[in-house]
Design a protein around this motif. Sequence first.
Motif, short mmCIF file in Angstrom:
data_model
loop_
_atom_site.label_atom_id
_atom_site.label_comp_id
_atom_site.label_asym_id
_atom_site.label_seq_id
_atom_site.Cartn_x
_atom_site.Cartn_y
_atom_site.Cartn_z
N THR A 60 -7.66 8.26 12.57
CA THR A 60 -6.51 8.05 11.70
C THR A 60 -6.84 8.67 10.34
O THR A 60 -7.16 7.97 9.39
N GLY A 62 -5.27 9.78 7.91
CA GLY A 62 -4.55 9.38 6.70
C GLY A 62 -5.02 8.07 6.14
O GLY A 62 -4.70 7.71 5.01
N THR A 63 -5.78 7.33 6.92
CA THR A 63 -6.21 6.00 6.48
C THR A 63 -7.70 6.02 6.26
O THR A 63 -8.46 6.43 7.12
N HIS A 88 -3.76 3.95 3.06
CA HIS A 88 -3.57 3.08 4.22
C HIS A 88 -2.65 3.69 5.28
O HIS A 88 -2.58 3.21 6.38
N SER A 89 -1.94 4.72 4.89
CA SER A 89 -1.06 5.39 5.87
C SER A 89 -0.78 6.82 5.43
O SER A 89 0.33 7.31 5.54
N GLU A 184 6.09 -2.07 -4.74
CA GLU A 184 5.99 -1.42 -3.43
C GLU A 184 5.86 0.08 -3.61
O GLU A 184 6.50 0.67 -4.49
N ALA A 188 3.99 5.54 4.00
CA ALA A 188 4.58 5.15 5.29
C ALA A 188 4.50 3.65 5.51
O ALA A 188 5.42 3.04 6.05
N SER A 189 3.41 3.02 5.07
CA SER A 189 3.27 1.58 5.30
C SER A 189 3.79 0.75 4.14
O SER A 189 3.66 -0.47 4.13
N ARG A 190 4.38 1.41 3.13
CA ARG A 190 4.99 0.72 2.00
C ARG A 190 4.08 -0.39 1.46
O ARG A 190 4.45 -1.57 1.38
N SER A 192 2.28 -3.01 -0.64
CA SER A 192 2.87 -3.84 -1.70
C SER A 192 1.88 -4.86 -2.22
O SER A 192 1.03 -5.36 -1.46
N ASP A 240 8.01 2.89 -5.87
CA ASP A 240 9.46 3.12 -5.91
C ASP A 240 10.25 1.82 -6.03
O ASP A 240 11.47 1.85 -6.02
#
Lengths: 402, 198
Positions: A60, A62-63, A88-89, A184, A188-190, A192, A240
Amino acid sequence: MRVSKCHHINRREFIALSTAGLGALVISPAVARELGDGRRPYGERSPFEHASRSFGTSSTPGTGSSRTPLQDLCGTITPSSLHFERHHSGVPKIDPNAHELLLDGLVQRPLVFTLKDLRRFPSVSRIHFIECAGNSGREHEGRPGETVQKSHGLLSNSEWTGVPLKTVLDEAGLKRAARWIVAEGADASRLSRSLPLEKALDDVLLAYGQNGEALRPEQGYPLRLIVPGWEGNVNIKWVDRIRVTDEAFMTRDEAASYTDLMPDGKSRWFTFAMEAKSVITRPSGEQVLDGHGSYEISGLAWSGRGRIKRVEVSTDNGKTWADAHIDGPVLPKAATRFSLPWKWDGGEVALQSRCTDETGYVQPTREQLIAVRGLHPGPDGFNHYNGIKTWFVHKDGKVSHV
Amino acid sequence: MSNRNIFCLLVVLALTATAADLAKQSDPKQTGSTKGRNTVSETAHYGLGRSAIAADFARHNYLVGPKGTGLPKGRGTAKEGGTIYAQSCAACHGLHGEGSNNYPPLVGGQGSLKSDNPLPTVGSYWPYATTVWDYINRAMPYQNPGTLKPDEVYALTAYLLTLNGIVSENSELNERTLPGVKMPNRDGFVPDPRPDVK
């Protein structure tokens, strides 16, 4: 001029002859110097420079994280291309013209801001470190990093430019019941996190600038939170949405991850601040000294609670300490460069650094930390480790971890 | 100053104050409400940003709080969740939630947190069921986050809680019942006591 059988050259002739002779030696050059490269719109470093972030392979990609090569850097600013990463994503590609920040919840006026809006607010520029909560986790575990990049590389220091979050919160107007904010990101995993309102109104920035230019994508382009002195994870990238609330929202990254399991089976949560920490970056693991003589021991010190007040260096494994020189200006919640002139006589040496911050807190040893926090890893291993690091200089000049 | 002049001055001051109040109330950014007088600021200083509309809130509708704030209407059973889990989750998290390689275990470890081999999982460690719902909804499956429907997230949450023995196998979870689920480690957290070294 009278010419005799044995011609004695006079001074004028001598000078004329000498000049002609020298001229004969100088006039024909062996190789012309080449003209250099032309101008270019965005500079690159010399091809002789190779310092780079390090990371493992992963299913993975990206993580995970990439580490800053602290051993190769000077001064205090981390070049933007070498700022550590923790995602994390993966890193999203965001169009700055489409990106908007929604500010809602317990506000008088829920508002939406474009980047153009945010750049019109009064801005500030602040130098702050960002450190991952898990930086140096292996040191706690007892598997110390062989290089300073491995042991401390989730630490970087930059100048961040943006609008104080307080200015934007005031623009929306806070309701009386407001106690927290929840931010947030647009990854991709938003991702927060919740932050106490007191901190949000204190020194948190909505940042769009990193070292004079726009944020890099890996550091949150086009907009992020900078939460000075607090663990990297709360410095939400690609932010965002900010909702003002009356309670913490207990997101995965504060009510599961980023918590610290203690020996009694309880876990600490909302452990925000990164405590005072220092490390010698030169000489450090896997470097080699070029023989006996003068060197400068150099490193970085930082504290999430304010300014570094003092850095000490030991060359005898912590038995005795000497004050290091601190390169000013010393800024709060920012990495500070320290140094100590040193003569290596070829013997085995164990080098350590130890810092004190303005609250009087002294960087502890690993033993002191484990005595309180134990050795049970939490859901993400060990967080908030800030113990003293030892580098060992061998007789052949090789430096290793201990 | 003569008494007459003092009187005139006071009248002018009073009128000025009233005019200022009227100006504030007619400011388009002012709510006109007399509530919340102790807020940080009542007027927008810069006039930047636009007012949020329904579409803005609908675009990012992910925040779920520990009391169930933000949970959408929906329901799901553990049985339904098991079917989804087998298709969308087992490849990474294991057939029975035991985890694999990179991917964390979701099941097991209850009562292990004080032992020499603590196993923190959703069941043994996470204090809120709403966090489970929130995280699955926003971040899972890892490769395609944001594709699950609310009913599916309720079903998956129910399935995970069943695997961990926290809710019974025929439980149905919905926006009313989910916040009431008490996780085993709900009281397992303490606030930050640092600095803590002696």
